[in-house]
Design a protein around this motif. Structure first.
Motif, short mmCIF file in Angstrom:
data_model
loop_
_atom_site.label_atom_id
_atom_site.label_comp_id
_atom_site.label_asym_id
_atom_site.label_seq_id
_atom_site.Cartn_x
_atom_site.Cartn_y
_atom_site.Cartn_z
N PRO A 5 0.70 -1.38 -0.06
CA PRO A 5 0.62 -0.20 0.36
C PRO A 5 1.13 1.50 0.13
N ARG A 6 -0.10 2.24 -0.48
CA ARG A 6 1.11 3.80 -0.28
C ARG A 6 1.26 4.27 0.82
N GLY A 7 1.27 4.51 1.59
CA GLY A 7 1.06 4.75 2.96
C GLY A 7 0.66 6.24 2.63
N ASN A 8 1.23 6.95 3.69
CA ASN A 8 0.52 8.52 3.50
C ASN A 8 2.11 8.74 2.73
N PRO A 9 2.07 10.24 1.39
CA PRO A 9 2.89 9.78 0.46
C PRO A 9 3.24 10.97 0.53
N VAL A 10 4.44 11.65 0.87
CA VAL A 10 6.14 12.76 1.13
C VAL A 10 5.85 13.24 -0.52
N ARG A 11 6.80 11.81 -0.67
CA ARG A 11 6.47 13.32 -2.36
C ARG A 11 6.91 11.99 -3.47
N GLU A 12 6.14 12.32 -4.03
CA GLU A 12 5.93 10.97 -5.11
C GLU A 12 5.90 11.34 -6.94
N LYS A 13 6.62 10.72 -7.27
CA LYS A 13 6.95 10.09 -8.88
C LYS A 13 8.17 11.17 -9.12
N VAL A 14 9.19 10.94 -8.39
CA VAL A 14 10.58 12.28 -8.46
C VAL A 14 11.37 10.82 -9.48
N ASN A 15 11.95 11.98 -10.42
CA ASN A 15 13.24 11.08 -10.89
C ASN A 15 13.98 11.10 -9.35
N LEU A 79 20.28 2.45 -11.67
CA LEU A 79 18.70 2.13 -12.34
C LEU A 79 18.37 3.56 -11.93
N SER A 80 18.61 4.38 -11.08
CA SER A 80 17.97 5.72 -11.11
C SER A 80 18.90 6.41 -11.86
N LEU A 81 20.51 6.56 -11.67
CA LEU A 81 20.97 7.08 -12.86
C LEU A 81 20.84 7.35 -13.99
N ALA A 82 20.47 5.96 -14.87
CA ALA A 82 20.22 5.59 -15.55
C ALA A 82 18.36 5.73 -16.73
N GLY A 83 17.79 6.01 -15.63
CA GLY A 83 16.41 6.94 -15.95
C GLY A 83 15.12 6.70 -15.79
N ARG A 84 15.67 4.99 -15.07
CA ARG A 84 14.61 4.37 -15.95
C ARG A 84 13.56 3.46 -13.97
N LEU A 85 13.57 4.63 -13.15
CA LEU A 85 12.44 4.10 -11.82
C LEU A 85 12.56 5.85 -11.77
N LEU A 86 11.38 6.00 -11.22
CA LEU A 86 10.42 6.66 -10.33
C LEU A 86 10.16 6.93 -8.75
N LEU A 87 10.67 7.08 -7.82
CA LEU A 87 10.52 7.48 -6.52
C LEU A 87 9.17 8.22 -6.02
N ASP A 88 8.32 7.73 -5.22
CA ASP A 88 7.69 7.51 -4.54
C ASP A 88 7.93 7.37 -2.68
N ILE A 89 7.86 8.29 -2.18
CA ILE A 89 8.00 8.67 -0.74
C ILE A 89 7.67 8.06 0.34
N TYR A 90 6.99 7.72 1.19
CA TYR A 90 6.08 7.73 2.09
C TYR A 90 6.40 7.47 3.98
#
Length: 315
Positions: A5-15, A79-90
């Motif tokens: 589950p997503r929890g309480n979002p702090v930031r979402e869809k960050v590169n 993978l983050s440096l390669a631009g292949r991931l999106l970050l969510d923080i909960y």
């Protein structure tokens, strides 16, 4: 895929490739953050869990590949440096973060079972009889809910938007009623009883980040070199095809001497390791026309040049 589950979002869809991840993790550590970071990619998912500022867990899953701790962090960095991931923080409570850790490092007993095909009462009775600690994960493509158990007894629920283990089942049970809902049964396997170390205290994450940067730079350099070699080879093959077509046209209209004239002018005007321009090709035809006047008449030369222009347009 790691289903949480997503929890309480702090930031979402960050590169994450646009930020310095070790610095960002350091800020979460200093702020005593409790919750998890989810790194979502097309082929895999990574999770980093914090509890009171301690990085207690890292996991990356991709098809049959499962990495934990520093191996997982290193892959997430790459993978983050390669631009292949999106970050969510909960953000989560400490109790819920520990429960998520135990869940991710436990064992999957049943996976992807359709709820409508399962005798839920019998399943819950078995959990109680076996005194299982873990959770039921109920999910669809859009929603996820967890029901935690300790020694066979239900502890509470975690669903999208929660920050703590809840006692009301309304939201979690609503997921079970959705079309296509499935259930996984996961055992903590004693992972919730382990005294967890802070992964940031026992390793230099900046060194892992630099290594990932260097690896990406080498990968890009190798790719550029390979592309350059491929382009050079393609240009050479294209030049060979052009020369063959011009030789055929010359031999057809002015005889074998024309083949020799083509080879001479090709060497002078068309580079071997680079593509040619219209101006280069035009110069070649002009010089070839002048040289051909010594061995052929105007009509033959005109026909030869027309065939050569048509041949060049086919490349």
């Amino acid at each position: 895929m790691i289903l949480l589950p997503r929890g309480n979002p702090v930031r979402e869809k960050v590169n994450p490739g646009k930020i310095n991840l070790p610095d960002a993790l350091g800020k979460l550590q200093k702020s005593s953050f409790t919750g998890y970071l989810r790194f979502e990619g097309a082929t895999g998912t990574g999770v980093i869990i914090f509890s009171s500022g301690k990085l207690i867990s890292a996991l990356y899953e991709e098809e049959a590949d499962r990495l934990i701790a520093y191996d997982a962090i290193a892959r997430i960095f790459e993978l983050s440096l390669a631009g292949r991931l999106l970050l969510d923080i909960y953000k989560l409570s400490a109790e819920l973060s520990m429960s998520i850790h135990a869940l991710l490092h436990g064992n999957t007993l049943y996976k992807g079972q359709e709820l409508k095909l399962i005798d839920i009462k019998a399943l819950l009775l078995k959990l109680k009889e076996d005194k299982m600690s873990g959770c039921l994960r109920i999910y669809t493509d859009e929603k996820i809910a967890l029901i935690f158990y300790k020694d066979g007894n239900p502890l509470g629920f975690f669903h999208d938007g929660s920050t703590d283990i809840e006692t009301k089942a309304d939201e979690s049970m609503s997921v079970a009623k959705l079309p296509g809902a499935k259930v996984d049964v996961l055992s903590s396997g004693g992972a919730d009883e382990i005294d967890l170390a802070d992964l940031m205290a026992s390793a230099d994450l900046s060194a892992l980040w630099r290594k990932a940067q260097e690896m990406l730079a080498r990968t890009r350099q190798n790719k550029q070199q390979a592309e350059s070699r491929d382009k050079e080879l393609e240009q050479k093959e294209r030049r060979i095809r052009l020369q063959s077509l011009l030789r055929s046209a010359a031999e057809k209209h002015i005889g074998r001497i024309g083949v020799q004239l083509v080879d001479k002018e090709m060497e002078k005007h068309i580079p071997e390791n680079a593509d040619w321009t219209d101006a280069m090709f035009g110069k070649l035809l002009d010089e070839l026309s002048k040289a051909a006047k010594m061995v052929a008449g105007p009509s033959a030369i005109r026909s030869m040049l027309e065939d050569m222009k048509k041949a060049s347009r086919s490349l």
